[in-house]
Scaffold this motif. Structure first.
Motif, PDB file in Angstrom:
ATOM      1  N   ARG A  57      29.740 -21.066  -7.226  1.00  0.00           N
ATOM      2  CA  ARG A  57      30.104 -22.110  -6.263  1.00  0.00           C
ATOM      3  C   ARG A  57      30.691 -23.258  -7.067  1.00  0.00           C
ATOM      4  O   ARG A  57      30.028 -23.834  -7.923  1.00  0.00           O
ATOM      5  N   HIS A  58      31.948 -23.542  -6.820  1.00  0.00           N
ATOM      6  CA  HIS A  58      32.720 -24.419  -7.694  1.00  0.00           C
ATOM      7  C   HIS A  58      33.275 -25.569  -6.857  1.00  0.00           C
ATOM      8  O   HIS A  58      34.109 -25.361  -5.973  1.00  0.00           O
ATOM      9  N   ARG A  59      32.781 -26.779  -7.171  1.00  0.00           N
ATOM     10  CA  ARG A  59      33.331 -27.951  -6.500  1.00  0.00           C
ATOM     11  C   ARG A  59      34.401 -28.552  -7.391  1.00  0.00           C
ATOM     12  O   ARG A  59      34.093 -29.259  -8.343  1.00  0.00           O
ATOM     13  N   LEU A  69      36.064 -27.507  -2.533  1.00  0.00           N
ATOM     14  CA  LEU A  69      34.962 -26.557  -2.703  1.00  0.00           C
ATOM     15  C   LEU A  69      35.464 -25.136  -2.465  1.00  0.00           C
ATOM     16  O   LEU A  69      36.204 -24.879  -1.522  1.00  0.00           O
ATOM     17  N   HIS A  70      35.075 -24.220  -3.356  1.00  0.00           N
ATOM     18  CA  HIS A  70      35.352 -22.805  -3.123  1.00  0.00           C
ATOM     19  C   HIS A  70      34.333 -21.986  -3.896  1.00  0.00           C
ATOM     20  O   HIS A  70      33.567 -22.523  -4.699  1.00  0.00           O
ATOM     21  N   TYR A  71      34.329 -20.708  -3.623  1.00  0.00           N
ATOM     22  CA  TYR A  71      33.464 -19.781  -4.356  1.00  0.00           C
ATOM     23  C   TYR A  71      34.366 -18.872  -5.177  1.00  0.00           C
ATOM     24  O   TYR A  71      35.316 -18.293  -4.653  1.00  0.00           O
ATOM     25  N   ASP A  72      34.060 -18.745  -6.463  1.00  0.00           N
ATOM     26  CA  ASP A  72      34.832 -17.833  -7.303  1.00  0.00           C
ATOM     27  C   ASP A  72      34.110 -16.496  -7.366  1.00  0.00           C
ATOM     28  O   ASP A  72      32.968 -16.409  -7.820  1.00  0.00           O
ATOM     29  N   PHE A  73      34.786 -15.497  -6.884  1.00  0.00           N
ATOM     30  CA  PHE A  73      34.234 -14.139  -6.802  1.00  0.00           C
ATOM     31  C   PHE A  73      34.825 -13.355  -7.971  1.00  0.00           C
ATOM     32  O   PHE A  73      36.041 -13.188  -8.046  1.00  0.00           O
TER      33      PHE A  73
HETATM   34 MN    MN Z   1      37.182 -22.032  -9.352  1.00  0.00          MN
END
Ligand code: MN
Length: 543
Positions: free
Chosen positions: A51-53, A57-61
């Motif tokens: 979980r990267h703010r 904000l996004h989630y890196d998969f």
């Molecule tokens: Mn990222």
């Protein structure tokens, strides 16, 4: 996450793009040797969701594929809900070293923000006849079964974008026994490794991702153990000296004098603090203090007759200082200005300064190898007579919010008197004029929120008892008191670094800790100021 930055040349070697984007100045390590880095003992490939703010904000998969982490940025986060199709933007591969990174990425760097490991585990394939993963990704469809702590079951990643939009994919959970209707990643805001939220990691990060370094070195520890001071025997030897004598400590033999003289009056009915006790503290705190003062000129605030009498600034290293005491000649010193300064590059030099009556320690904001370039921006929250402690906490919390908003790591400390100061570590580059102008803008924005608390009048009289947000100390040879320096007041209070969360501790006071209590606090809670030792941030533009 700006899509334009992720247009990807499919023929590039894995990681080539990552390295190019990060502007490596050194030859990169051969990142991603699968055997060296594999974290799953059964040899299954691993995955992580961070979980990267950052800007957004996004989630890196990320999936381990051929020794690198193939990666997608998922704005809304993965879900177990099979009816939800999650947009997933295919982004550059990441090195395996990034797998369990949790911490902060410096502001101004690509992806600047905070990161938690939101889920991790292994993955397997379930679709018969699908080509090997790298080829499946090239073709735009990959089926993976995840064995994580939160994400379980069958997923498919499928490219939906047309030729001109090749990075647009969807991440979809299949209808299987792990499917959960309405499941939302945002209902699970903690790290599976540390249990911490992004807010908690940002407020007190353990690690920094230095993307300007090769992958193998990029994850930098921000915390180190509190180093050992002098041993019991050395301290006992000091206690056993008479009024004066020689003390062997840190490999040096020092002449120490007037050991029974009172340096600080007592407070709250306590015994006064003698010079012996002050020197003892200087020796015990020196290893912790050293990183904040080494390589910097030290301005000494001397009180040879103790804190009860008048003190004065003593910048020049005196001629009688022993030869081993480290020093620096300021090449920019004008006629009549101090030329030779003390530089506490070794712990014994602080003990020497303490014996010299240097009761307060003020390191320069710049280092001796580039005195015109600051490594910190400093904020001095200076209360007026009418400023209550609650008012000051309000101002400090507004600073916290501002730095969060700007994506900057900043470290607060109480001054030991009435104030709070905040240091923001920066990559060397801006001049003092620039850091001062930047601090002024930030301070004025904050002050505008609470005009009833702040005065911008220079003269104390005109301030009507209000607080001053003093940006003017951001200048060459202007200084704020060092962390862990004593202050000239009864009881020998100390300027003590705190975590941002401690602003909400009802016990907090600006002079809560003294040289008699701060060492226990350090042993129990560590040193929250260490985050300023990584001078890596670029100042974002402020209006
Ligand atoms: Mn990222």
């Amino acid at each position: 996450m700006a899509r334009g930055r992720h247009t990807r040349d499919r023929d590039e070697k894995p990681l080539a793009r990552y390295q190019r984007m990060r502007d490596f100045t050194r030859t990169p390590e051969p990142a991603g040797d699968p055997d060296r880095l594999r974290t799953d003992p059964d040899g299954e490939p691993v995955f992580v969701v961070q979980r990267h703010r950052a800007t957004r904000l996004h989630y890196d998969f990320r999936l381990e594929v051929d020794g690198v982490l193939a990666s997608w940025a998922v704005p809304k986060g993965p879900t177990l809900d099979p009816s939800a199709r999650r947009l997933a933007v295919h982004v550059e591969d990441h090195p395996m070293e990034y797998l369990h990174f949790e911490g902060v990425i410096p502001a101004g760097e690509y992806g600047g923000g905070d990161v938690i490991v939101w889920d991790t585990g292994t993955w397997t394939r379930y679709k018969d006849g699908e080509p090997p993963p790298a080829e499946a990704i090239r073709k735009g469809e990959l089926h993976v079964e995840l064995h994580g702590q939160r994400l379980k079951g069958k997923f498919v990643l499928v490219r939906t974008g047309r030729e001109d939009d090749k990075d647009l994919w969807m991440l979809i959970h299949k209808h299987d026994e792990h499917a959960v209707e309405g499941w939302d990643a945002e209902d699970h805001p903690t790290s599976v490794l540390s249990g911490r939220t992004n807010d908690e990691v940002a407020a007190d990060p353990d690690r920094l991702w230095r993307s300007d370094l090769p992958a193998a070195e990029a994850s930098v520890e921000l915390k180190r153990d509190i180093p050992e001071g002098p041993g019991e025997d050395e301290l006992a030897a000091l206690d056993e000296l008479g009024k004066e004598g020689t003390w062997e400590v840190f490999g040096r033999t020092l002449r120490v004098t007037n050991l029974d003289k009172v340096m600080f009056p007592g407070r709250d009915g306590e015994e006064p603090v003698t010079k012996r006790e002050f020197i003892r503290y200087a020796a015990q705190i020196a290893p912790t203090l050293l990183p904040y003062v080494a390589g910097r000129a030290l301005n000494m605030h001397r009180f040879p007759d103790g804190a009860g009498a008048k003190g004065f600034w003593h910048k020049a290293l005196p001629d009688h200082a022993p030869d081993w005491v480290p020093r620096w000649d300021n090449p920019d010193a004008d006629k009549g200005e101090t030329r030779t300064y003390l530089v506490v590059d070794e712990p014994a030099a602080l003990v020497w300064a303490a014996n010299f009556g240097a009761l307060e320690w003020h390191p320069w904001t710049s280092m001796t190898d580039a005195p015109a370039l600051p490594t910190y921006v400093m904020f001095d929250l200076d209360p007026g007579e009418r400023t209550s402690w609650d008012d000051l906490l309000t101002l400090a919390r507004l600073h916290r919010t501002a730095f969060e908003h700007l994506g900057l790591r900043a470290a607060p400390k109480v001054t030991g008197r009435r104030g709070i100061q905040i240091w923001v570590p920066i990559k060397r580059g801006p001049t003092f004029d620039e850091t001062r102008a930047w601090a002024e803008k930030v301070s004025k924005s904050i002050g505008a929120v609470v005009p009833e608390l702040v005065s911008w009048t220079w003269e104390v009289k005109g301030r009507k008892g209000l607080a001053r947000l003093d940006f003017t100390q951001n200048a060459v040879n202007k200084t704020l008191v060092a962390p862990y320096s004593p202050r000239p007041a009864p009881g020998a209070p100390v300027s003590v670094p705190i975590t941002w969360d401690e602003l909400d501790d009802p016990e907090l006071r600006p002079d809560r800790w003294t040289i008699r209590t701060v060492l226990d606090r350090l042993q129990e809670q560590g040193d929250p100021f260490q985050t300023v030792l990584h001078q890596d941030q670029r100042l974002p533009k402020v209006r």
